[in-house]
Design a protein around this motif. Structure first.
Motif, mmCIF file in Angstrom:
data_model
loop_
_atom_site.group_PDB
_atom_site.id
_atom_site.type_symbol
_atom_site.label_atom_id
_atom_site.label_comp_id
_atom_site.label_asym_id
_atom_site.label_seq_id
_atom_site.Cartn_x
_atom_site.Cartn_y
_atom_site.Cartn_z
ATOM 1 N N VAL A 193 0.836 -1.201 0.000
ATOM 2 C CA VAL A 193 0.000 0.000 0.000
ATOM 3 C C VAL A 193 0.872 1.252 0.000
ATOM 4 C CG1 VAL A 193 -1.583 1.351 1.434
ATOM 5 C CG2 VAL A 193 -2.057 -1.048 1.004
ATOM 6 N N PHE A 194 1.927 1.253 0.791
ATOM 7 C CA PHE A 194 2.851 2.388 0.839
ATOM 8 C C PHE A 194 3.451 2.657 -0.534
ATOM 9 C CE2 PHE A 194 7.271 3.741 2.525
ATOM 10 C CZ PHE A 194 6.957 5.088 2.408
ATOM 11 N N GLY A 200 0.989 6.473 -6.900
ATOM 12 C CA GLY A 200 -0.154 7.314 -7.242
ATOM 13 C C GLY A 200 0.202 8.779 -7.347
ATOM 14 N N LEU A 201 1.219 9.205 -6.595
ATOM 15 C CA LEU A 201 1.627 10.604 -6.615
ATOM 16 C C LEU A 201 2.416 10.975 -7.871
ATOM 17 C CD1 LEU A 201 2.612 11.023 -2.858
ATOM 18 C CD2 LEU A 201 0.647 12.053 -4.027
ATOM 19 N N LEU A 202 2.718 10.003 -8.719
ATOM 20 C CA LEU A 202 3.393 10.295 -9.981
ATOM 21 C C LEU A 202 2.418 10.718 -11.074
ATOM 22 C CD1 LEU A 202 6.000 7.385 -10.244
ATOM 23 C CD2 LEU A 202 6.166 9.538 -8.986
ATOM 24 N N ARG A 209 -4.251 12.345 -0.682
ATOM 25 C CA ARG A 209 -5.487 11.655 -0.307
ATOM 26 C C ARG A 209 -5.997 10.775 -1.456
ATOM 27 N NH1 ARG A 209 -8.593 12.061 4.019
ATOM 28 N NH2 ARG A 209 -7.394 13.854 4.760
ATOM 29 N N SER A 210 -5.941 11.277 -2.683
ATOM 30 C CA SER A 210 -6.406 10.461 -3.807
ATOM 31 C C SER A 210 -5.481 9.268 -4.023
ATOM 32 C CB SER A 210 -6.482 11.303 -5.085
ATOM 33 O OG SER A 210 -5.193 11.688 -5.545
ATOM 34 N N ALA A 211 -4.173 9.457 -3.830
ATOM 35 C CA ALA A 211 -3.228 8.355 -3.976
ATOM 36 C C ALA A 211 -3.451 7.302 -2.897
ATOM 37 C CB ALA A 211 -1.793 8.882 -3.913
ATOM 38 N N ALA A 212 -3.762 7.748 -1.687
ATOM 39 C CA ALA A 212 -4.023 6.807 -0.594
ATOM 40 C C ALA A 212 -5.291 6.003 -0.860
ATOM 41 C CB ALA A 212 -4.128 7.560 0.721
ATOM 42 N N GLU A 213 -6.330 6.667 -1.315
ATOM 43 C CA GLU A 213 -7.579 5.964 -1.590
ATOM 44 C C GLU A 213 -7.403 4.939 -2.710
ATOM 45 O OE1 GLU A 213 -10.148 9.245 -2.291
ATOM 46 O OE2 GLU A 213 -10.599 9.561 -0.154
ATOM 47 N N SER A 214 -6.622 5.293 -3.737
ATOM 48 C CA SER A 214 -6.355 4.360 -4.823
ATOM 49 C C SER A 214 -5.556 3.158 -4.324
ATOM 50 C CB SER A 214 -5.588 5.073 -5.941
ATOM 51 O OG SER A 214 -5.238 4.173 -6.974
ATOM 52 N N ALA A 215 -4.595 3.404 -3.448
ATOM 53 C CA ALA A 215 -3.784 2.305 -2.916
ATOM 54 C C ALA A 215 -4.625 1.365 -2.064
ATOM 55 C CB ALA A 215 -2.630 2.872 -2.095
ATOM 56 N N ARG A 309 5.166 14.204 -2.787
ATOM 57 C CA ARG A 309 4.025 15.095 -3.044
ATOM 58 C C ARG A 309 4.472 16.502 -3.385
ATOM 59 N NH1 ARG A 309 0.349 18.064 -4.279
ATOM 60 N NH2 ARG A 309 -1.659 18.310 -3.215
ATOM 61 N N TYR A 310 5.413 17.045 -2.601
ATOM 62 C CA TYR A 310 5.751 18.458 -2.749
ATOM 63 C C TYR A 310 7.195 18.718 -3.180
ATOM 64 C CZ TYR A 310 1.376 19.297 -0.249
ATOM 65 O OH TYR A 310 0.050 19.324 0.128
ATOM 66 N N GLU A 311 8.068 17.736 -3.040
ATOM 67 C CA GLU A 311 9.505 17.906 -3.308
ATOM 68 C C GLU A 311 10.088 19.078 -2.524
ATOM 69 O OE1 GLU A 311 8.378 18.641 -7.304
ATOM 70 O OE2 GLU A 311 7.000 17.091 -6.608
ATOM 71 N N ALA A 312 9.433 19.481 -1.437
ATOM 72 C CA ALA A 312 9.893 20.593 -0.600
ATOM 73 C C ALA A 312 10.381 20.004 0.714
ATOM 74 C CB ALA A 312 8.753 21.582 -0.359
ATOM 75 N N LEU A 313 11.691 19.967 0.891
ATOM 76 C CA LEU A 313 12.272 19.322 2.052
ATOM 77 C C LEU A 313 13.104 20.303 2.851
ATOM 78 C CD1 LEU A 313 13.375 16.056 0.234
ATOM 79 C CD2 LEU A 313 11.490 16.268 1.870
ATOM 80 N N PRO A 314 13.187 20.130 4.148
ATOM 81 C CA PRO A 314 13.985 21.041 4.983
ATOM 82 C C PRO A 314 15.458 20.958 4.623
ATOM 83 C CG PRO A 314 13.267 19.122 6.244
ATOM 84 C CD PRO A 314 12.522 19.077 4.946
ATOM 85 N N ASP A 315 16.137 22.105 4.677
ATOM 86 C CA ASP A 315 17.536 22.156 4.265
ATOM 87 C C ASP A 315 18.489 21.560 5.292
ATOM 88 O OD1 ASP A 315 16.957 23.357 1.867
ATOM 89 O OD2 ASP A 315 17.074 25.380 2.686
#
Length: 341
Positions: A193-194, A200-202, A209-215, A309-315
Motif C-alpha cells: 500500500v505504501f 499514485g503521486l506520480l 489523499r487520492s493516492a491513498a484511496e487508490s492504494a 508530493r511536494y519535493e519541498a524538504l527542509p535544508d
C-alpha cells in the motif's frame, strides 16, 4: 513485466518525475535520520544513513538491475534481483552469506562509503534471519509469517517510483519484495500500500489523499478488505483522533500502525496547505510528529510521501544527501534507465 506502455496511466513530465523520485528518496532518508535511527555512520555534516535507508536504496538498486537487463532485451525476475541486492547489502555489512544461497556479483552501490557498516549496527534481526536462510521467500511461500513489524515497510517506497506501469504491478512488486523477509499480511500489504501511494503521486493532479484511496482500493482487490478498512478509517477521520493512539510508547508499532501514523502526519500537511504555507517547514514538523508518535518507520513514511508530493524538504543536513551522494547517484541512474528524455 516492465515496462507496460499499453496499460500504463498518464504520468508527469520527465522533469517533474525526476524531481519526485529525488524527493521521495531524500524525504525517506530525512525521516529515518530525524527519528534517531540506530545507525551512526556520519557524513560530513552529520546526516546518517541507517540500515533502513540502506535497504531502501538496495531495493531501488535491485529494481534498477532488472530494468537494465530489460533495456538490453534480457528478461529478469525483479524480485530475484531485489533479493540478490539484499544479500549484497548483508555482505557489505560484513556478515557471511548463507552457504545454501547464491553469491551475487557486486554492483557500484556496494562500494559506497556511506553504506559501509562502521557504526551502523547489524540491522533488523528479522530481516537478517530471513536472508541468512539462503531461501528466497515468495508471495506463495513467504518467510517470517508471524512477523508484522515495519522493517519491510520502510524499504518499499522505491517500488512506487517505477513510472509507466500500472499500480497493480507496483503493488505486486512490493508485496513480493516484502515476502522475502516478512510474511505477515500486515507487513506485506502495508509495504504494498505504501509503494502504491508513492506511485499514485506520480500521476498529474494527484493528491496524497487520492493516492491513498487508490492504494487502499488495490489492497481490496488483492484480497485484504479488512486491512483496507482499518486504514480507510484513518482517512475518514476528521483529525480529532491522535495518531499516536495507534502505537504504544516503548514498542515497535506493527507495520499497518506505522503506515497509519506516517500517513496521518502527511495528510495533515496536505489538508492544511495554502499558497502561503512553508512546505519545507511543514514537512519537517510532520516528520518530527510522526517520529514522536510512531518512531523511525512512521517518520520514513511521512518523509517519503511528502517528499514525493511536494519535493519541498527542509535544508537541515540535506546537502549531505544531495550532490555526489549515493542517493543522488542512484536517483540519476534510475531516472536515466526509466524515464524518457
Amino acid at each position: 513485466m516492465i515496462p507496460e506502455p499499453d496499460s500504463a496511466p498518464v504520468f508527469l513530465s520527465s522533469a517533474a518525475l525526476s524531481a519526485k523520485i529525488r524527493g521521495c528518496l531524500l524525504g525517506g532518508a530525512l525521516g529515518d535520520a530525524a527519528a534517531g535511527a540506530a545507525a551512526e555512520t556520519q557524513s560530513g555534516s552529520g546526516m546518517s544513513i541507517s540500515a533502513n535507508t540502506q535497504l531502501a536504496l538496495y531495493s531501488l538498486d535491485g529494481l534498477l538491475e532488472a530494468i537494465e537487463w530489460a533495456n538490453e532485451g534480457v528478461g529478469a525476475d525483479e524480485t530475484a534481483c531485489v533479493w540478490l541486492a539484499y544479500l549484497r547489502w548483508m555482505r557489505g555489512q560484513g556478515l557471511p552469506l548463507p552457504e545454501a544461497g547464491p553469491s551475487p556479483l557486486p554492483r557500484p552501490i556496494d562500494a559506497e562509503p556511506l553504506l559501509r557498516p562502521e557504526g551502523t549496527g547489524a540491522g533488523d534481526p528479522d530481516v537478517l534471519s530471513a536472508l541468512s536462510t539462503g531461501e528466497m521467500g515468495t508471495r506463495q511461500r513467504p518467510l517470517n509469517t508471524g512477523v508484522d513489524t515495519p522493517a519491510a515497510l520502510v524499504r518499499s517506497a522505491p517500488f512506487g517510483l517505477l513510472p509507466y506501469v500500472a499500480t497493480e504491478t507496483v503493488y505486486k512488486l512490493a508485496l513480493d519484495a516484502a515476502s522475502l523477509t516478512h510474511g505477515h499480511p500486515s507487513a506485506r500489504h502495508s509495504a504494498a500500500v505504501f509503494a502504491s501511494m508513492v506511485h499514485g503521486l506520480l500521476a498529474p493532479g494527484a493528491t496524497l489523499r487520492s493516492a491513498a484511496e487508490s492504494a487502499l482500493a488495490q489492497a481490496r482487490e488483492n484480497g485484504v478488505p479488512d486491512f483496507s478498512d482499518r486504514l480507510q478509517e484513518l482517512l475518514a477521520d476528521d483529525g480529532g483522533t491522535d495518531p499516536a493512539g495507534a502505537g504504544t510508547a516503548g514498542r515497535t508499532p506493527a507495520a499497518e500502525e506505522a503506515l497509519a501514523i506516517g500517513l496521518r502526519a502527511a495528510l495533515a500537511v496536505e489538508d492544511a496547505a495554502t499558497e502561503d504555507t512553508d512546505l519545507s517547514a511543514a514537512t519537517a514538523a510532520a516528520i518530527r510528529e510522526a517520529a514522536a508518535a510512531g518512531g523511525t518507520s512512521a517518520a520514513v513514511v511521512a518523509g517519503s510521501l511528502l517528499g514525493t508530493r511536494y519535493e519541498a524538504l527542509p535544508d537541515t543536513d540535506l546537502e549531505a544527501l544531495r550532490e555526489g551522494s549515493v542517493i543522488e547517484k542512484l536517483a540519476a541512474g534510475f531516472i536515466a534507465s526509466t524515464i524518457a528524455p
